[in-house]
Write an enzyme that holds these catalytic residues in place. Structure first.
Site, PDB file in Angstrom:
ATOM      1  CB  SER A 101      -0.949   0.020   1.207  1.00  0.00           C
ATOM      2  OG  SER A 101      -1.994  -0.911   1.029  1.00  0.00           O
ATOM      3  CE  LYS A 115      -3.783   0.998  -0.867  1.00  0.00           C
ATOM      4  NZ  LYS A 115      -4.592   0.759   0.356  1.00  0.00           N
ATOM      5  CE1 TYR A 117      -4.001  -0.843  -5.180  1.00  0.00           C
ATOM      6  CE2 TYR A 117      -4.847  -3.058  -4.792  1.00  0.00           C
ATOM      7  CZ  TYR A 117      -4.417  -1.830  -4.310  1.00  0.00           C
ATOM      8  OH  TYR A 117      -4.399  -1.603  -2.952  1.00  0.00           O
ATOM      9  CE1 TYR A 141      -5.118   2.603   3.952  1.00  0.00           C
ATOM     10  CE2 TYR A 141      -3.692   1.344   5.421  1.00  0.00           C
ATOM     11  CZ  TYR A 141      -4.034   1.766   4.148  1.00  0.00           C
ATOM     12  OH  TYR A 141      -3.302   1.349   3.078  1.00  0.00           O
ATOM     13  CB  VAL A 170       0.052  -5.679   4.429  1.00  0.00           C
ATOM     14  CG1 VAL A 170      -1.204  -4.994   4.921  1.00  0.00           C
ATOM     15  CG2 VAL A 170       0.008  -5.941   2.930  1.00  0.00           C
TER      16      VAL A 170
END
Length: 604
Positions: free
Chosen positions: A64, A67, A189, A241, A259
């Protein structure tokens, strides 16, 4: 000499290594067998200097952390308005894989959650002969400063087990947020999440964001400031988040976790931080990454509230004392010795604020000085704000210098760093002026490398360097015209503004010269000792004394008065000419030293 920043990182690495909470990500089988003890910390400044400790070259998938960089590429391609039509900039308060779509429109809350990240990936188009995923990987590579690649095993595992992301993509397609077939978007992705990086790569990527989109190592402008500004804003509010509020309160830097075990933090204008440690907490963030970021933010004062100003190097200039001597008159032998050993004493001039970035540049400069440098003069006269971290790190630098047999000297008229050395075993030599500090260092070098040239406590008139061009016979003729004077400690010998009173030759003791500074306080300029002269420069200042001269201890002097010089000029024109030639030679040497010092001050 080890930098205290390096020592600090090694210390917290040892301490935080003891944290055994959390487990590596296991939803994707290809990532489940990672070593949970892997742990690396990397800190990269906006001028490209790297501090690293631990497993900083161990590769892992970016996940992530990809992103914000894909989001930035979409912003660069389409502009803010077009991207905002597809993905919002509001914190969702949900975990990374929640749906979080706006009712009615299906627009994802932000580009850091998976739904928003899939949308951002869909907005990237093939261009210039490069496919979408090639453009994405090329962007990551430019941020990292090296060519990155995709781990095909992790990609295949993502593709096989990424059911929730696949469902999110089809849901986005149903709202026309993803406008075409979602399958290629899903695949790209997963590929972007499978790009291999190490901790050093992530620190450089973070530092590039901190440096307004310019890679500090390659110098390449990877992304313009407008998309960088938006990326960092969204990272601040959404990057962690459902833990974003706690993060911004305790760490206070735009950040993103993955992660795969990576965590990046960005302090704009100053530094990029990356931590790698696979065990994750319940939010999907690295346990050690969170702990390390919190410690660094607290200890190094990296929270954006404390470090709000743009970070710049605090180093104004750095030079050895040969480039700008004190100007004290010495024997030719002493001057030769100082020319040979002047590189062993160095002046480091600081300016601006000693927040984290300024402190880091100062610590780096002091820690990387050549081993031959024994005396370091730190000039603080142009320093404004000083953070607590600067006090602490400078105290550690000084301890390291002392352990290496070296000495730190301060020019600190305002007492800016007095608290940093309140509890030290040995006082730190501190002076009001650069000249006084350099003079002190010169005397130390003379004692260390030329004991036979040690400053004499008493001389005869024939040993005064100013008269060295004259013959013994001529010196004696001048001595016959001189008057003996004695002064006690503290006596004022000459005052500012007095008319030319003759040439004073110091035979024993010492004097100090001073002027009134801009704040109204008296500022010491020089110390003159046995063998030196004063008074003659008044002839170049409208026959007026420009400094106050005061005795230090008991002083004996030979004085060639103004009247005696006038009589000499009429009675022995040849000797008067020789005297003025000798004094002019001596004065020229001092003016030359002054001009060299001035050149050092105004360069840049």
């Amino acid at each position: 000499m080890e930098s205290p920043i390096e020592g600090y990182l090694a210390r917290i690495h040892r301490e935080i290594s003891e944290l055994k909470d959390g487990k590596p990500y296991s939803t994707i089988p290809a990532m489940a067998n990672v070593n949970p003890d892997n742990f690396g910390i990397c800190l990269t400044t906006v001028d490209g200097y790297i501090y690293e400790i631990g497993d900083t070259r161990e590769e892992f998938s970016i996940q992530s952390i990809s992103k914000p960089f894909t989001y930035g590429l979409a912003l660069a391609d389409l502009g803010l308005d077009k991207v905002d039509e597809k993905v919002d900039v509001e914190p969702s308060g949900d975990s990374f894989n929640e749906i979080s779509l706006a009712e009615g429109t299906g627009r994802p809350a932000n580009a850091m959650i998976n739904a928003g990240a899939l949308t951002a990936t869909s907005l990237i188009k093939a261009s210039g002969g490069n496919t979408r995923i090639k453009r994405i990987v090329n962007t990551y590579s430019a941020f990292a400063g090296r060519e990155l690649s995709i781990d095909e095993e992790i990609f295949a595992s993502e593709l096989e087990h990424g059911h929730r992301n696949r469902a999110l993509a089809y849901l986005l397609r149903s709202f026309n947020i993803i406008e075409n077939d979602p399958v290629p978007v899903i695949e790209d992705y997963f590929r972007q999440c499978s790009v291999l990086v190490n901790c050093l790569d992530l620190a450089l990527m973070a530092a590039t964001l901190a440096n307004s989109g310019r890679n500090p190592r390659t110098g390449k402008q990877v992304m313009e400031i407008l998309p960088v500004e938006r990326v960092l804003s969204v990272m601040t509010t959404c990057g962690m988040y459902d833990d974003a509020g706690s993060w911004i309160s305790t760490v206070g830097m735009p950040a993103k976790s993955g992660v795969g075990g990576g965590t990046i933090s960005v302090l704009p204008g100053q530094v990029g931080l990356a931590v790698y440690s696979p065990p994750l907490d319940e939010h999907g963030s690295s346990v050690r990454g969170m702990a390390t970021s919190q410690r660094l933010s607290q200890d190094m004062e990296l929270h954006f509230v404390r470090a709000a100003r743009v970070g710049k190097s605090a180093i104004r200039s750095s030079y050895d004392i040969s480039a700008a001597p004190s100007g004290i008159r010495r024997s030719d032998e002493a001057m030769d010795l100082l020319r040979d050993h002047g590189h062993r004493a160095r002046v480091v001039e600081l300016n601006g604020d000693l927040l984290f970035a300024g402190t880091e540049s100062m610590v780096r400069e002091l820690s990387t000085l050549n081993d031959e440098v024994e005396l370091i003069i730190l000039d603080l006269r142009r320093v404004d704000e000083v953070a607590d971290v600067s006090m602490r790190l400078l105290a550690e630098v000084r301890e390291n210098l002392v352990a290496d047999g070296r000495e730190l000297v301060l020019i600190d008229a305002e007492g800016t760093l007095a608290d940093a050395f309140r509890d030290v075993d040995r006082a730190v030599p501190t002076f009001d002026t650069r000249t006084a500090a350099v003079e002190w260092c010169e005397n130390r070098l003379i004692k260390a490398y030329g004991t036979e040239l040690d400053l004499p406590s008493r001389v005869t008139i024939s040993q005064c360097p100013a008269l060295s061009p004259l013959s013994d016979e001529d010196i004696q003729k001048l001595a016959d015209r001189m008057e003996d004077r004695t002064y006690n400690d503290g006596d004022v010998i000459r005052r500012i503004g007095q008319s030319f009173g003759g040439v004073f030759f110091i035979l024993s003791g010492g004097v100090t010269t001073s002027v009134i500074g801009p704040t109204g306080h008296r500022v010491k300029l020089t110390t003159l000792s046995a063998g030196m002269t004063f008074g003659e420069l008044a002839l170049g200042s409208d026959d007026r004394q420009e400094t106050t001269v005061r005795a230090t201890g008991k002083v004996t002097i030979k004085l060639l008065t103004a009247d005696a010089i006038s009589r000499l000029e009429s009675e022995d024109e040849r000797l008067a000419l020789e005297l003025w030639k000798a004094l002019t030679r001596d004065a020229y040497t001092r003016v030359d030293l002054y001009l060299r010092e001035t050149a050092v001050r105004i360069r840049d």
